[in-house]
Enzyme design. Structure first.
Site, PDB file in Angstrom:
ATOM      1  N   ARG A  34       0.829  -1.222   0.000  1.00  0.00           N
ATOM      2  CA  ARG A  34       0.000   0.000   0.000  1.00  0.00           C
ATOM      3  C   ARG A  34       0.859   1.266   0.000  1.00  0.00           C
ATOM      4  O   ARG A  34       0.577   2.191  -0.786  1.00  0.00           O
ATOM      5  CB  ARG A  34      -0.947  -0.022   1.200  1.00  0.00           C
ATOM      6  CG  ARG A  34      -2.053  -1.069   1.088  1.00  0.00           C
ATOM      7  CD  ARG A  34      -2.894  -1.137   2.361  1.00  0.00           C
ATOM      8  NE  ARG A  34      -2.077  -1.490   3.526  1.00  0.00           N
ATOM      9  CZ  ARG A  34      -2.488  -1.407   4.785  1.00  0.00           C
ATOM     10  NH1 ARG A  34      -3.719  -0.965   5.042  1.00  0.00           N
ATOM     11  NH2 ARG A  34      -1.705  -1.763   5.774  1.00  0.00           N
ATOM     12  N   ASN A  52      -6.494  -2.814   1.824  1.00  0.00           N
ATOM     13  CA  ASN A  52      -6.435  -4.263   1.971  1.00  0.00           C
ATOM     14  C   ASN A  52      -7.840  -4.830   2.002  1.00  0.00           C
ATOM     15  O   ASN A  52      -8.776  -4.195   2.507  1.00  0.00           O
ATOM     16  CB  ASN A  52      -5.731  -4.656   3.276  1.00  0.00           C
ATOM     17  CG  ASN A  52      -4.224  -4.560   3.188  1.00  0.00           C
ATOM     18  OD1 ASN A  52      -3.667  -4.524   2.097  1.00  0.00           O
ATOM     19  ND2 ASN A  52      -3.557  -4.511   4.324  1.00  0.00           N
TER      20      ASN A  52
END
Length: 796
Positions: A34, A52
């Protein structure tokens, strides 16, 4: 993993502002994925978010079409290991008008298994910090970042966020929180982020569990104790390790006595790579393994000019199991010591590794003199992995820290219609696997399921797999052996139970490992024993496996000539029994005249009478085709190993003897015969053993004969394969089973098969021993359930 496919490109006529949704699966959680996406999007001036999910990660990115095209191209080329995308899907969406790019809150949406990353060895940047007196993490033993540190051992459930890990009990201080929130930091969204002010701490306890000191003092006093010859139980990444000075033979012998481990080799940890190369011969492949993020124990050939290690570390063996420090705690301890240490599993012989400090103080009382612990909980116990290089390629022998869980993508099963499978493996070297759609996930090594502690750990392991990889009403796959604890456990679980023949599971595990699921394969499945289903014990099998509409079909096409094994399972501990059975197959009662052979020379008259009766009448002397027991027999006959204190000791000693051979010697080859009743090809090894006995009686040394025996069996494999495949379609041959942990046997068999024009393989990521059985069981059961679903759909 499969390479992602580009599905987006700019073309004239596109709107000036576009939005893309990218769904990515693979190793995309706990690896800085990320933060990577965030930095990439911001650098291209794009807006949107990344989050996520229960499956992996979802990205929505919006902006100029050319910038989006650059984003996708850079996404494919700049992603840093260990992050790895197995599959991604891209679709166009309507623009939303976002004004910034953010890391959004995780969701639990799930359509398949998320890739839970294994634990990762400490990265170079973190090591620099703990070595820098000016850094606030100087000598902090739990320093991590997005590129390293615990993952699997501390995650409770997916998606991977701090509140779903053991780190949720540690609230970040202001400085750590600032790093966590800073897109320019290496710790941007690093879920394990902590420091001395807010993170886990060390403590030292005495043998009775009473606290002595904390933090640096704890580390210093533990190091002093090791120098003085004490045994220290240290809580590591996935469980406790028992530590001792590897140069102090008295300390190592004391550890053996307390742990009740008389001769099985101990692994050692060296302070650094140079210290490892001083002790052992390290090739390029071994060096890469030692320095990898997995940082396994690597089996290496000891150097003859190596600095003195305690003889009790690896008695009479030419190999050392060596690993490098892989956590900041290990690095700090080893730098303080400056010498190699034994670093073995923190357990009593036969039990699983201990992972809780209260349990450790109780279980290891009387074994350890001190306990070096920390207060970060271990959610999943995970032992150190073991790897050996065979024919130039790494083969995982024990699948654990750094490798587990392993996600295998299989194209042999359509993801639609196949039910999920929970596969329970075997009885020894137990490990559990989960399968759904086109994925099989192999969990970590648990151990042998003989004791109550191991069975409790096994039950916990099955629960862990189902929590991390949720499945709806999975089918249960297990071995066909009715006495295996895993088979009995399967009967207690809800759902359909599918029993998979032991050696078929071995072959299928190797096929899944090597991407051969859709190919017809001839599997050479050699091990110590497996349930044959015909009243005999199998272990020297040649099995043809292929896929058809009903799933996997298999046929035993050849096997090693069976011989009687007096006492059955007792022969695993007493190689002399295997020797008597093999000698009887060659010479009958005349074997007792072979007085030069150690097992014959030492047999008392009463023992001769009893064994004669057992072998002649077949009473408590089952037939076995086990290649593993044949190795045991020759090890005893040559006087190499007469008593086994651990599984495979006699065969390992025979391989060690073969490695000391300095001359070529040829034994008579096996004779291949076709059985009149069923057309089965039988490899009759009795001429080989007769020649070995004759040479031994003539004074040929044990090392030369051990090497010749290995070479004769490698040739036997090639000869059988050539004859069997003369009437079969396959050119793919797979070596599987515990016997192919033997580097000499495996490498020579592979060479002969390749010289004969076959595509020959052995295992890589999935262990060839029983630790890989669950993968083969999962593949077999998944293919069968998919075939049933397909048949049902056709009838509708």
């Amino acid at each position: 993993m499969n390479a992602p496919q580009r599905t987006f490109a700019y073309a004239p006529g596109h709107d000036a502002v576009m939005r893309l949704r990218i769904v990515a699966t693979g190793a995309v959680q706990g690896v800085g994925f990320r933060p990577f996406v965030h930095r990439l999007a911001v650098s291209e001036g794009l807006c949107g978010f990344v989050r996520n999910t229960g499956d992996g990660a979802v990205i929505e990115v919006e902006g100029d079409a050319l910038a989006l095209e650059r984003f996708v191209a850079r996404f494919d080329t700049e992603l840093r290991h260990p992050a790895q995308v197995r599959e991604r899907r891209i679709e166009r969406m309507a623009a939303c008008g976002d004004e910034a790019f953010a890391i959004a809150a995780s969701t639990h949406e799930r359509t398949q298994f998320a890739a839970v990353l294994p634990d990762l060895a400490t990265c170079a940047e973190c090591l620099d910090e703990i070595d820098d007196p000016a850094n606030r993490r100087y000598r902090y033993p739990f320093t991590t970042c997005v590129h390293c540190g615990p993952r699997f051992s501390l995650i409770e459930c997916a998606p991977y966020d701090r509140e779903r890990t053991a780190m949720r009990r540690f609230t970040m201080c202001a400085a750590c929180q600032a790093e966590y929130d800073d897109p320019a930091s290496r710790r941007f969204h690093a879920e394990t982020n902590a420091c001395r002010r807010c993170g886990p701490r060390l403590a030292l306890f005495d043998a009775h569990g009473r606290p002595i000191c904390m933090d640096d003092d704890a580390l210093g006093q533990a190091a002093d104790a090791l120098r003085a010859g004490a045994i220290v139980a240290m809580k590591g990444l996935g469980g406790f390790q028992l530590l001792a000075d590897a140069c102090n033979d008295a300390a190592v012998r004391l550890l053996r006595e307390r742990k009740r481990r008389p001769s099985k080799p101990f692994a050692i940890m060296t302070p650094d790579f140079d210290a490892a190369t001083a002790l052992a011969q390290v090739g390029a492949t071994e060096a890469a393994l030692l320095r990898s993020a997995a940082a396994p124990i690597v089996l290496l050939r000891a150097r003859e000019d190596a600095p003195a290690l305690a003889p009790s570390v690896a008695p009479s063996l030419p190999w050392l199991g060596i690993m490098l420090p892989y956590t900041p705690l290990h690095h700090l301890l080893m730098k303080q010591l400056g010498f190699p240490i034994v670093a073995t599993s923190g357990n009593r012989s036969g039990d699983p590794i201990v992972c809780d400090e209260r349990e450790a103080i109780q279980t290891l009382h009387g074994v350890a003199d001190l306990f070096l612990i920390h207060d970060r909980p271990i959610v999943h116990r995970v032992d150190d992995s073991v790897v050996r290089v065979v024919a130039g390629e790494p083969v995982v022998i024990r699948h654990a820290r750094g490798y587990a869980p392993l996600v295998l993508a299989t194209q042999a099963v359509d993801s639609r219609g196949a039910s999920a499978v929970l596969a329970l493996g075997g009885h020894g070297k137990s490990a559990v696997a989960a399968a759904a759609g086109q994925q099989i996930v192999l969990g970590p090594y648990i151990g042998d399921l003989d004791g109550s502690a191991a069975r409790t750990a096994f039950a916990q392991g099955t629960n862990d797999m189902q929590r991390l990889f949720p499945m709806t009403s999975p089918a249960v796959a297990c071995d066909t052996h009715p006495d295996y604890y895993s088979t009995q456990f399967a009967a207690k679980l809800a759902g359909e139970v599918r029993h998979v023949p032991h050696h078929v599971a071995h072959v299928l595990a190797g096929m899944a490992d090597r991407g051969l699921e859709a190919e017809p394969v001839l599997g050479v499945a050699w091990d110590g024993s497996g349930y044959g289903g015909d009243g005999t014990v199998w272990g020297g099998e040649f099995i043809a496996v292929e896929r058809n509409r009903s799933g996997y079909v298999y046929r035993r096409v050849a096997h090693v000539l069976p011989f009687r094994l007096p006492g059955g399972d007792a022969a695993m501990r007493e190689p002399d029994r295997a020797a008597f059975g093999a000698l009887h197959a060659v010479f009958g009662e005349a074997m007792w005249s072979k007085h030069v052979l150690p097992p014959v020379a030492d047999a008392a008259p009463e023992a001769r009478r009893v064994f004669n009766a057992m072998l002649a009448r077949g009473v408590h002397a089952p037939l076995t085709s086990s290649a593993g027991r044949l190795f045991d027999a020759v090890s005893s006959i040559l006087g190499v190993c007469r008593h086994s204190s651990f599984e495979g000791e006699a065969a390992l000693a025979l391989e060690a003897a073969a490695s000391r051979s300095s001359q070529d010697f040829a034994l008579a080859p096996a004779v291949l015969r076709t059985h009149a009743n069923d057309g089965m090809l039988v490899a009759d090894w009795t001429p080989t053993l007769a020649a070995l006995v004759e040479a031994s009686e003539a004074g040929v040394d044990a090392a030369t004969l051990a090497a010749a025996f290995h070479d004769a069996l490698a040739q036997l494999i090639a000869d059988v394969v050539v004859q069997v495949t003369a009437r079969a379609a396959t050119r793919h041959v797979l070596l599987t089973g515990g016997c192919f942990q033997n580097e000499r046997l495996a490498s020579r068999a592979l060479a002969r098969l390749r010289e004969a024009g076959f595509e020959a393989f052995t295992h890589g990521r999935v262990p060839p021993n029983d630790g890989g059985l669950a993968v083969g069981q999962a593949l077999f059961a998944t293919a069968a359930t998919h075939a049933q679903c397909a048949e049902h759909e056709e009838k509708r």
